[in-house]
Motif scaffolding. Structure first.
Motif, short mmCIF file in Angstrom:
data_model
loop_
_atom_site.label_atom_id
_atom_site.label_comp_id
_atom_site.label_asym_id
_atom_site.label_seq_id
_atom_site.Cartn_x
_atom_site.Cartn_y
_atom_site.Cartn_z
N UNK A 161 37.98 -33.03 -0.08
CA UNK A 161 37.92 -33.49 -1.42
C UNK A 161 38.99 -32.39 -1.75
N UNK A 162 39.64 -33.59 -3.22
CA UNK A 162 40.61 -32.42 -3.76
C UNK A 162 40.03 -31.13 -4.26
N UNK A 165 38.53 -26.93 -0.87
CA UNK A 165 38.98 -25.94 0.02
C UNK A 165 38.69 -24.64 -0.39
N UNK A 166 39.19 -24.48 -1.56
CA UNK A 166 39.00 -23.03 -2.56
C UNK A 166 37.32 -22.45 -2.66
N UNK A 167 36.37 -23.92 -3.49
CA UNK A 167 34.91 -24.02 -3.33
C UNK A 167 33.81 -23.28 -1.69
#
Length: 250
Positions: A161-162, A165-167
């Motif tokens: 999801x939006x 990626x960083x999470x």
């Protein structure tokens, strides 16, 4: 006047030592200390040379160190700690560890004897992920597939999801720091002619899959492992001092 009284209260009232970010705490235990990371005991200091009475730690000041590194991506560094005292013991609690010293009445006597004990089952500051946690699900998914590049692992875990990626990268980074995930190789994209180009993608796997389960078993205590690291660095860097080697190990 109120400020002076408040400062006096902080320095004289007994307090539970804690790091600036609140993750590291210290409890006095007789003439020693117990260190906790996120409420889990990770180190016990059984006794400190020069301390002959039960510790009653009191907050004294907030310490901030600001310095420049010689080289590297992060040249400007800061380090924060909360400082506490009990008799002749001075303790500083940083976000990533503690430092303490004991001043004796004998001038010129720099000899110190401190006894440590690492609680049984302590592996590192990155404990085994709890069952059912996101980290546990990531390891289970990677275990099923054997090896995956980061993008494939992220999609297999449902982090597509939006702003996900960083999470996801944060979870994987913590697992890598705990040596639960390692890089097996780098995979490169290919053009229509089959030629590799661009930056390589990390091919992630688990150390047991890459090296074998037996190779990942450690029969040594953390202290023994530390001494092996010291010996290895002494052989690699014969001109380095003990202080420099310890700084390299961290």
């Amino acid at each position: 006047m109120a400020t002076i009284l408040l400062g006096w209260a902080l320095t004289t009232a007994a307090a539970q030592p804690v790091s600036p970010n609140g993750k590291l705490t210290v409890k006095a235990k007789g003439q020693g200390l117990v260190v906790f990371y996120q409420k889990q005991p990770v180190l016990e200091v059984l006794s400190v040379e020069g301390v002959d009475a039960p510790l009653k730690l009191k907050f004294t000041q907030r310490v901030t160190a600001d310095y420049q590194m010689v080289s590297g991506k992060r040249l400007h560094c800061t380090n924060e700690a909360n400082e506490y005292r009990s008799g002749n013991l001075q303790l500083r609690v940083y976000n990533d560890g503690i430092a303490f010293r004991s001043a004796t009445s004998e001038k010129g006597n720099d000899s110190r004897k401190t006894i440590y004990r690492i609680p049984e089952g302590t592996r590192s500051r990155h404990p085994v992920p709890a069952e059912g946690s996101i980290e546990d699900s990531i390891l289970a998914t990677l275990g099923e597939h054997g090896s995956l590049i980061t993008r494939e692992l992220r999609a297999a875990c449902g982090f597509d999801g939006p702003k996900m990626r960083s999470k996801f990268d944060g979870y994987v980074t913590r697992l890598q720091m705990g040596c639960y995930i390692v890089t097996e190789d780098f995979v490169y994209p290919t053009d229509k002619h089959g030629r590799e180009y661009g930056w390589g993608w990390s091919l992630l796997t688990m150390p047991e899959a890459l090296l074998g389960r037996e190779a990942c078993r450690c029969e040594r205590t953390p202290q023994e492992s530390y001494q092996r690291l010291m010996a290895h660095f002494r052989a690699l860097l014969p001109e380095a001092t003990e202080k420099q080697i310890k700084k390299l190990i961290g």
